[in-house]
Design a protein around this motif. Sequence first.
Motif, PDB file in Angstrom:
ATOM      1  N   PHE A   1       0.828  -1.267   0.012  1.00  7.19           N
ATOM      2  CA  PHE A   1       0.010  -0.001  -0.021  1.00  7.19           C
ATOM      3  C   PHE A   1       0.776   1.454  -0.109  1.00  7.19           C
ATOM      4  CE2 PHE A   1       0.495  -0.937   4.531  1.00  7.19           C
ATOM      5  CZ  PHE A   1       0.778   0.126   4.982  1.00  7.19           C
ATOM      6  N   ILE A   2       0.244   2.305  -0.731  1.00  5.00           N
ATOM      7  CA  ILE A   2       0.726   3.460  -0.666  1.00  5.00           C
ATOM      8  C   ILE A   2       0.229   4.429   0.369  1.00  5.00           C
ATOM      9  CG2 ILE A   2       1.487   5.839  -2.196  1.00  5.00           C
ATOM     10  CD1 ILE A   2       1.532   3.834  -4.315  1.00  5.00           C
ATOM     11  N   TRP A   3       0.998   5.289   1.084  1.00  2.70           N
ATOM     12  CA  TRP A   3       0.467   5.968   2.190  1.00  2.70           C
ATOM     13  C   TRP A   3       0.859   7.692   1.848  1.00  2.70           C
ATOM     14  CZ3 TRP A   3       4.733   7.918   4.579  1.00  2.70           C
ATOM     15  CH2 TRP A   3       5.894   7.183   4.672  1.00  2.70           C
ATOM     16  N   ALA A   4      -0.137   8.405   2.006  1.00  3.50           N
ATOM     17  CA  ALA A   4       0.039   9.958   1.665  1.00  3.50           C
ATOM     18  C   ALA A   4      -0.564  10.660   2.837  1.00  3.50           C
ATOM     19  CB  ALA A   4      -0.348  10.217   0.312  1.00  3.50           C
ATOM     20  N   MET A   5       0.195  11.640   3.380  1.00  2.00           N
ATOM     21  CA  MET A   5      -0.349  12.550   4.427  1.00  2.00           C
ATOM     22  C   MET A   5      -0.142  13.974   3.813  1.00  2.00           C
ATOM     23  SD  MET A   5       1.126  10.468   7.967  1.00  2.00           S
ATOM     24  CE  MET A   5       3.010  10.587   7.213  1.00  2.00           C
ATOM     25  N   ALA A   6      -1.217  14.873   4.379  1.00  2.56           N
ATOM     26  CA  ALA A   6      -0.901  16.361   4.421  1.00  2.56           C
ATOM     27  C   ALA A   6      -1.557  17.002   5.462  1.00  2.56           C
ATOM     28  CB  ALA A   6      -1.489  16.725   3.211  1.00  2.56           C
ATOM     29  N   GLY A   7      -0.975  17.994   6.013  1.00  2.00           N
ATOM     30  CA  GLY A   7      -1.707  18.823   7.013  1.00  2.00           C
ATOM     31  C   GLY A   7      -0.856  19.798   7.713  1.00  2.00           C
ATOM     32  N   ASP A   8      -0.616  19.559   9.084  1.00  2.00           N
ATOM     33  CA  ASP A   8      -0.070  20.694   9.954  1.00  2.00           C
ATOM     34  C   ASP A   8       1.559  20.491   9.863  1.00  2.00           C
ATOM     35  OD1 ASP A   8      -1.655  22.623  10.453  1.00  2.00           O
ATOM     36  OD2 ASP A   8      -2.411  21.614  12.398  1.00  2.00           O
ATOM     37  N   ASN A   9       2.182  19.450   9.638  1.00  4.58           N
ATOM     38  CA  ASN A   9       3.462  19.034   9.623  1.00  4.58           C
ATOM     39  C   ASN A   9       3.924  17.929   8.879  1.00  4.58           C
ATOM     40  OD1 ASN A   9       3.365  16.639  10.946  1.00  4.58           O
ATOM     41  ND2 ASN A   9       3.001  17.617  12.962  1.00  4.58           N
ATOM     42  N   VAL A  10       5.004  17.436   8.740  1.00  2.00           N
ATOM     43  CA  VAL A  10       5.498  16.397   8.024  1.00  2.00           C
ATOM     44  C   VAL A  10       6.492  15.547   8.779  1.00  2.00           C
ATOM     45  CG1 VAL A  10       5.991  17.822   5.791  1.00  2.00           C
ATOM     46  CG2 VAL A  10       7.954  17.875   7.188  1.00  2.00           C
ATOM     47  N   ASP A  11       5.973  15.558   9.931  1.00  2.00           N
ATOM     48  CA  ASP A  11       6.635  14.773  11.042  1.00  2.00           C
ATOM     49  C   ASP A  11       6.101  13.263  11.156  1.00  2.00           C
ATOM     50  OD1 ASP A  11       7.954  13.633  13.197  1.00  2.00           O
ATOM     51  OD2 ASP A  11       7.342  15.088  14.817  1.00  2.00           O
ATOM     52  N   TYR A  12       6.587  12.336  10.467  1.00  6.69           N
ATOM     53  CA  TYR A  12       6.109  10.994  10.275  1.00  6.69           C
ATOM     54  C   TYR A  12       5.758  10.523  11.729  1.00  6.69           C
ATOM     55  CZ  TYR A  12       6.276   6.206   8.918  1.00  6.69           C
ATOM     56  OH  TYR A  12       5.666   4.929   8.557  1.00  6.69           O
ATOM     57  N   ARG A  13       6.756  10.946  12.567  1.00  5.04           N
ATOM     58  CA  ARG A  13       6.505  10.245  14.058  1.00  5.04           C
ATOM     59  C   ARG A  13       5.541  11.049  14.968  1.00  5.04           C
ATOM     60  NH1 ARG A  13      11.803  10.129  12.367  1.00  5.04           N
ATOM     61  NH2 ARG A  13      12.689   8.451  12.269  1.00  5.04           N
ATOM     62  N   ASP A  14       4.863  11.814  14.663  1.00  3.71           N
ATOM     63  CA  ASP A  14       3.956  12.596  15.220  1.00  3.71           C
ATOM     64  C   ASP A  14       2.412  11.961  15.075  1.00  3.71           C
ATOM     65  OD1 ASP A  14       2.505  14.701  16.520  1.00  3.71           O
ATOM     66  OD2 ASP A  14       2.287  15.973  14.797  1.00  3.71           O
ATOM     67  N   VAL A  15       2.312  11.059  15.861  1.00  3.49           N
ATOM     68  CA  VAL A  15       1.317  10.080  16.116  1.00  3.49           C
ATOM     69  C   VAL A  15       0.869   9.909  17.397  1.00  3.49           C
ATOM     70  CG1 VAL A  15       1.802   8.851  13.663  1.00  3.49           C
ATOM     71  CG2 VAL A  15       2.587   8.043  16.106  1.00  3.49           C
ATOM     72  N   ASP A  16      -0.469   9.633  17.614  1.00  2.00           N
ATOM     73  CA  ASP A  16      -1.026   9.487  19.092  1.00  2.00           C
ATOM     74  C   ASP A  16      -1.179   7.918  19.178  1.00  2.00           C
ATOM     75  OD1 ASP A  16      -0.951  12.113  19.800  1.00  2.00           O
ATOM     76  OD2 ASP A  16      -2.969  12.544  18.452  1.00  2.00           O
ATOM     77  N   MET A  17      -0.525   7.232  19.736  1.00  2.52           N
ATOM     78  CA  MET A  17      -0.760   5.503  19.841  1.00  2.52           C
ATOM     79  C   MET A  17      -2.052   5.206  20.431  1.00  2.52           C
ATOM     80  SD  MET A  17       1.644   4.537  17.977  1.00  2.52           S
ATOM     81  CE  MET A  17       1.449   2.694  18.142  1.00  2.52           C
ATOM     82  N   VAL A  18      -2.521   4.129  20.051  1.00  2.66           N
ATOM     83  CA  VAL A  18      -3.792   3.678  20.811  1.00  2.66           C
ATOM     84  C   VAL A  18      -3.429   2.240  21.246  1.00  2.66           C
ATOM     85  CG1 VAL A  18      -6.102   2.900  20.029  1.00  2.66           C
ATOM     86  CG2 VAL A  18      -5.329   4.830  18.952  1.00  2.66           C
ATOM     87  N   ALA A  19      -3.524   2.217  22.472  1.00  6.36           N
ATOM     88  CA  ALA A  19      -3.202   0.860  22.908  1.00  6.36           C
ATOM     89  C   ALA A  19      -4.219  -0.082  22.474  1.00  6.36           C
ATOM     90  CB  ALA A  19      -3.305   0.987  24.448  1.00  6.36           C
ATOM     91  N   MET A  20      -3.676  -1.544  22.412  1.00 10.39           N
ATOM     92  CA  MET A  20      -4.623  -2.635  22.100  1.00 10.39           C
ATOM     93  C   MET A  20      -5.678  -2.496  22.799  1.00 10.39           C
ATOM     94  SD  MET A  20      -3.556  -3.886  19.025  1.00 10.39           S
ATOM     95  CE  MET A  20      -4.259  -5.612  19.030  1.00 10.39           C
ATOM     96  N   SER A  21      -5.751  -2.348  24.169  1.00  9.11           N
ATOM     97  CA  SER A  21      -6.778  -2.693  24.897  1.00  9.11           C
ATOM     98  C   SER A  21      -7.738  -1.568  25.063  1.00  9.11           C
ATOM     99  CB  SER A  21      -6.106  -2.477  26.321  1.00  9.11           C
ATOM    100  OG  SER A  21      -5.476  -1.527  26.617  1.00  9.11           O
ATOM    101  N   ASP A  22      -7.559  -0.449  24.277  1.00  9.62           N
ATOM    102  CA  ASP A  22      -8.461   0.512  23.924  1.00  9.62           C
ATOM    103  C   ASP A  22      -9.387   0.356  22.767  1.00  9.62           C
ATOM    104  OD1 ASP A  22      -7.615   1.762  26.183  1.00  9.62           O
ATOM    105  OD2 ASP A  22      -6.238   3.021  25.375  1.00  9.62           O
ATOM    106  N   LEU A  23      -8.942  -0.410  21.807  1.00 11.04           N
ATOM    107  CA  LEU A  23      -9.730  -0.858  20.702  1.00 11.04           C
ATOM    108  C   LEU A  23     -10.922  -1.608  20.729  1.00 11.04           C
ATOM    109  CD1 LEU A  23      -6.812  -1.676  18.038  1.00 11.04           C
ATOM    110  CD2 LEU A  23      -8.372   0.422  18.126  1.00 11.04           C
ATOM    111  N   LYS A  24     -11.860  -1.033  20.287  1.00 11.57           N
ATOM    112  CA  LYS A  24     -13.223  -1.805  20.414  1.00 11.57           C
ATOM    113  C   LYS A  24     -14.130  -2.055  19.184  1.00 11.57           C
ATOM    114  CE  LYS A  24     -13.865  -0.301  25.146  1.00 11.57           C
ATOM    115  NZ  LYS A  24     -14.612   0.606  26.436  1.00 11.57           N
TER     116      LYS A  24
END
Length: 274
Positions: A251-274
Amino acid sequence: MKIETRQAIDPRHAKTLDTEGLRREFLMEGLFRSGEISLVYSHYDRLIVGGAVPAGGELVLDSAKETGTPGFLDRREAVVVNVGTAGSVRTGSGAHELGNSDMLYVGLGDGPLTFSGEGARFYILSAPAHRRFDTRLVTIDAAKRVDLGAAETSNDRSIFQFVHPDVMESCQIVVGMTTLHNGSVWNTMPAHLHDRRSEAYLYFDLPEEARVFHMMGDPAETRHLVVKNEDAVLSPPWSIHCGAGTASYTFIWAMAGDNVDYRDVDMVAMSDLK
């Protein structure tokens, strides 16, 4: 040329949508039509996603009413990825030969774009730009490769960073490619959010009978889209984006927005997925 506009959908609205509604708003089918340019203009960070299949002729992307500018790239940058056999893309500054999986970054104002190649299948991405950077071809061999995951967790994969701060400078668009190795099916798991950027996914190299279950939505109330080869998905800033396939895929992923920081993510714990 065919172009379709997709409005931004509030997450509260998205929760009310049935399967058909989710597919209508977030799934992009039929981007690769022989002899045509097909585009989707999204109100998520004004991303444009599309495909061009010259089929031995020439296709020209010069203008689109939706951008509100005389030329398509007058206030935009673009990335063109060849997911077919060898082809050529001519910009305002010159011609570029793209092999399979090569990416061409096209800087602000360097239009029009002319596509050619008998078996070429060009995936098109574009976002607004406020600075001009030089048009640059990044081949698959020149991309930065990062190997992650393991066969034991079904996510042994290679990430290729093309239009990315570690490789080159762009205005706001970031584009790369992830290949799942044989026997691995999961991508982007554990899941994450990035409220500061929107994203688009193109799934390809998928056998005709295979499917990917693309997970989306609020982490505590997930939804899914069943996608086939060469389907693309819009991923809003408020949505997770991960998936699993019935076979390996790319797959090809493409992002646009406020920054170009690939590591700027908010992780979701497996226990929080429903």
